[in-house]
Design a protein around this motif. Sequence first.
Motif, PDB file in Angstrom:
ATOM      1  N   ARG A 142       8.132  -0.273   5.991  1.00  0.00           N
ATOM      2  CA  ARG A 142       8.831   0.779   6.732  1.00  0.00           C
ATOM      3  C   ARG A 142       9.281   1.890   5.777  1.00  0.00           C
ATOM      4  N   ILE A 143       9.078   3.134   6.211  1.00  0.00           N
ATOM      5  CA  ILE A 143       9.514   4.284   5.424  1.00  0.00           C
ATOM      6  C   ILE A 143      11.027   4.452   5.597  1.00  0.00           C
ATOM      7  N   PRO A 144      11.794   4.491   4.494  1.00  0.00           N
ATOM      8  CA  PRO A 144      13.244   4.673   4.621  1.00  0.00           C
ATOM      9  C   PRO A 144      13.585   5.942   5.393  1.00  0.00           C
ATOM     10  N   THR A 145      14.601   5.862   6.211  1.00  0.00           N
ATOM     11  CA  THR A 145      14.999   7.008   7.038  1.00  0.00           C
ATOM     12  C   THR A 145      15.283   8.238   6.186  1.00  0.00           C
ATOM     13  N   ALA A 146      15.873   8.039   5.004  1.00  0.00           N
ATOM     14  CA  ALA A 146      16.281   9.160   4.154  1.00  0.00           C
ATOM     15  C   ALA A 146      15.107  10.010   3.686  1.00  0.00           C
ATOM     16  N   ALA A 154       9.536  13.512   4.520  1.00  0.00           N
ATOM     17  CA  ALA A 154       8.457  13.768   3.558  1.00  0.00           C
ATOM     18  C   ALA A 154       7.100  13.322   4.088  1.00  0.00           C
ATOM     19  N   TYR A 155       7.079  12.693   5.269  1.00  0.00           N
ATOM     20  CA  TYR A 155       5.835  12.190   5.851  1.00  0.00           C
ATOM     21  C   TYR A 155       5.560  12.906   7.179  1.00  0.00           C
ATOM     22  N   PRO A 156       4.318  12.842   7.657  1.00  0.00           N
ATOM     23  CA  PRO A 156       3.978  13.485   8.930  1.00  0.00           C
ATOM     24  C   PRO A 156       4.838  12.948  10.073  1.00  0.00           C
ATOM     25  N   PRO A 157       5.050  13.754  11.125  1.00  0.00           N
ATOM     26  CA  PRO A 157       5.829  13.305  12.288  1.00  0.00           C
ATOM     27  C   PRO A 157       5.238  12.021  12.886  1.00  0.00           C
ATOM     28  N   ASN A 158       6.126  11.179  13.360  1.00  0.00           N
ATOM     29  CA  ASN A 158       5.773   9.918  14.041  1.00  0.00           C
ATOM     30  C   ASN A 158       5.205   8.850  13.104  1.00  0.00           C
ATOM     31  N   VAL A 159       5.118   9.132  11.810  1.00  0.00           N
ATOM     32  CA  VAL A 159       4.684   8.107  10.845  1.00  0.00           C
ATOM     33  C   VAL A 159       5.927   7.377  10.364  1.00  0.00           C
ATOM     34  N   THR A 160       6.034   6.099  10.691  1.00  0.00           N
ATOM     35  CA  THR A 160       7.233   5.324  10.353  1.00  0.00           C
ATOM     36  C   THR A 160       6.958   4.228   9.338  1.00  0.00           C
ATOM     37  N   HIS A 161       5.676   3.900   9.101  1.00  0.00           N
ATOM     38  CA  HIS A 161       5.341   2.815   8.189  1.00  0.00           C
ATOM     39  C   HIS A 161       4.183   3.209   7.276  1.00  0.00           C
ATOM     40  N   ILE A 162       4.139   2.591   6.113  1.00  0.00           N
ATOM     41  CA  ILE A 162       2.985   2.678   5.215  1.00  0.00           C
ATOM     42  C   ILE A 162       2.173   1.393   5.422  1.00  0.00           C
ATOM     43  N   ILE A 163       0.877   1.535   5.772  1.00  0.00           N
ATOM     44  CA  ILE A 163       0.015   0.366   6.022  1.00  0.00           C
ATOM     45  C   ILE A 163      -1.205   0.471   5.121  1.00  0.00           C
ATOM     46  N   ARG A 164      -1.432  -0.571   4.309  1.00  0.00           N
ATOM     47  CA  ARG A 164      -2.558  -0.551   3.387  1.00  0.00           C
ATOM     48  C   ARG A 164      -3.247  -1.912   3.377  1.00  0.00           C
ATOM     49  N   SER A 165      -4.569  -1.879   3.481  1.00  0.00           N
ATOM     50  CA  SER A 165      -5.355  -3.114   3.472  1.00  0.00           C
ATOM     51  C   SER A 165      -5.452  -3.660   2.051  1.00  0.00           C
ATOM     52  N   LEU A 166      -5.391  -4.985   1.936  1.00  0.00           N
ATOM     53  CA  LEU A 166      -5.548  -5.647   0.645  1.00  0.00           C
ATOM     54  C   LEU A 166      -6.992  -6.081   0.418  1.00  0.00           C
ATOM     55  N   GLY A 167      -7.840  -5.961   1.451  1.00  0.00           N
ATOM     56  CA  GLY A 167      -9.270  -6.214   1.312  1.00  0.00           C
ATOM     57  C   GLY A 167      -9.645  -7.655   1.051  1.00  0.00           C
ATOM     58  N   THR A 168      -8.802  -8.604   1.444  1.00  0.00           N
ATOM     59  CA  THR A 168      -9.130 -10.017   1.212  1.00  0.00           C
ATOM     60  C   THR A 168      -8.475 -10.887   2.280  1.00  0.00           C
ATOM     61  N   ALA A 169      -9.125 -12.041   2.539  1.00  0.00           N
ATOM     62  CA  ALA A 169      -8.544 -13.027   3.451  1.00  0.00           C
ATOM     63  C   ALA A 169      -7.989 -14.219   2.677  1.00  0.00           C
ATOM     64  N   ASP A 170      -8.161 -14.189   1.349  1.00  0.00           N
ATOM     65  CA  ASP A 170      -7.637 -15.256   0.484  1.00  0.00           C
ATOM     66  C   ASP A 170      -6.119 -15.071   0.372  1.00  0.00           C
ATOM     67  N   LEU A 171      -5.348 -16.043   0.860  1.00  0.00           N
ATOM     68  CA  LEU A 171      -3.900 -15.882   0.929  1.00  0.00           C
ATOM     69  C   LEU A 171      -3.258 -15.807  -0.452  1.00  0.00           C
ATOM     70  N   ALA A 172      -3.703 -16.618  -1.394  1.00  0.00           N
ATOM     71  CA  ALA A 172      -3.129 -16.596  -2.744  1.00  0.00           C
ATOM     72  C   ALA A 172      -3.391 -15.257  -3.415  1.00  0.00           C
ATOM     73  N   LEU A 173      -4.636 -14.762  -3.289  1.00  0.00           N
ATOM     74  CA  LEU A 173      -4.979 -13.469  -3.868  1.00  0.00           C
ATOM     75  C   LEU A 173      -4.216 -12.353  -3.172  1.00  0.00           C
TER      76      LEU A 173
END
Length: 573
Positions: free
Chosen positions: A22-26, A30-49
């Motif tokens: 979640r993007i801090p309210t403060a 600095a982000y586009p309107p209606n963007v409330t979270h940063i979401i990034r893929s880790l590119g793996t299904a291996d849980l440990a990795l």
Amino acid sequence: MKVLTENIYLRGVKKIAYVRRRIPTAIRAAYPPNVTHIIRSLGTADLALAKRLARKELTAIDEEFDQKREKLDLGLASVTSKRIARLSTKQLDDTVQFFMRSVLQFDEHKRQQETTDDEFDETSERLNSQRAELGRALAQGKAMTMFPALHGLLHLCGLDYVPDEDEAKRASQTFLRGAILTLDHQISRQTGNIVDTDSVASPVLHPLQIIAPERAPTPSGLVTWENVFNEWNTFTDNRPKSTTIASQTPWRDLRRFAALSNVLYPGQVTPKLMNEFAKDMKSRGLAVDTINERVSKIKGIYRIAVGRLLLDVNPAISTLGYKENTVQRRQKRRLPFDLADLNVLLGSEIFVGHARSQGQSGEASYWIPLLMYYTGARPEEIAGLALSDLIEDPEYGWYFSIVDRPTSEDLDLFSDIPKSHCRTLKNAASLRKVPVAKELIELGLLQYVSWLHARGSMVLFPTLVKDWHGKLSGSFSKFFGRYMRAQGISDKRKVLYSFRHTMKDLLETAKVPSKYLQRLLGHTTGDGAMTDRYGSDLPFEVTAEHFARIKFPPIPAKPWEPGKSSVSLKKKT
């Protein structure tokens, strides 16, 4: 969607992991309107990795948040412009560097997006056209055409740049060259060459932080001069005020010198700058001992900052001061008072006519020099003596117990001593017992103590007040220096401390063993930390026996009487 941990989720048929923060309210602005979270893929299904990658990705997101927060803070600080009339060469160069880096970073970002052939050709035409136009202006000496662009850039940074004509021409010329160089890099990229932004335009502070740092927030990841000094100062509990001030002076001097090179934070100081700082102190006429002491104190401050992980490196660790040859050191060494000096000083109006300082020193005018002569103690050790420090041993007579007052473990023992006279000694070896010479008794020391008792005093010198450095002896030391010169003793190597050197000579003449000589003067004995720490517990009977061997030259001072008049500081002719 399946939640793996607080910030890690799995989604899709293949259960690919991704982070969601979640993007801090403060910093939402600095982000586009209606963007409330940063979401990034880790590119793996291996849980440990995924967990390992998530830690790195979340750290990167935190750094991004810090950068966004810093830009917002700078934006707010830029709302009210500060008027400036001139930019130093360094400030102007850094502003151009900031412009170049900003343009090339945006250019790099744009090139990561696909463009059509038409868009690519339009960009080529625009860049070449701008390059030709600015190149012509440079060749024709028409640099002032760039002033509106420079003024606009600084205005966006919170600076109202209002130079005179010559200053405007100088700044515009530098900015024009920077703009042309920026275009050359863009055109080089346009032709397929690799141009690394960090290589051609290294990171630099925001112009507001460079030109008006008092208006700008501290950049993330940088600590201030105050942060570092406060960390050092609080590293030791109840650090004496005099020690704090002694280290604050060189730290402020370094900050002033660094600012001349546009170095605004202690973490930006380099070994080269430290070397230049030492040279600067030499050029300003500071004594070699002073320079070396200041360098040493700065090293110590940085050492604590590195140890506390505020800074990564200590730029002063290898800084060399200066070294005097043996002849120079001998010429500067403090000298003891010789017999002629003692006759002049201790035969003057204070000691034979019962005159006193017009200031706070009072009876200290008479007693501090005599006590230093007959004990070899330091001025502050004597100035802070309590009446209870004068103790009679049934077999070996009177002695002074020189102690810290108060120490952290003995506060209750000194509850009857006024807070104004609490002080700590120079070091652990300073705690000691010093016999009272029979000459002091003959001069009326016990009568003086009785006189103080009758007036309800608990200390030897109740009129003394601590100076700005927290020293009880500070005011008297200044008075005595003036008084001594007025008596005709003009050699600057002879000062109040010369009484200690006189005592050292007397101890050596009496062939007092080095161990007891050092103990009487409050120095380390060389027998190890434990002996020195508890040195006052060395056999007092042996100390007293050695002390009794000292042959004090007779002095013309008369026995003590309360002060009757004010002392004159007119120099004798």
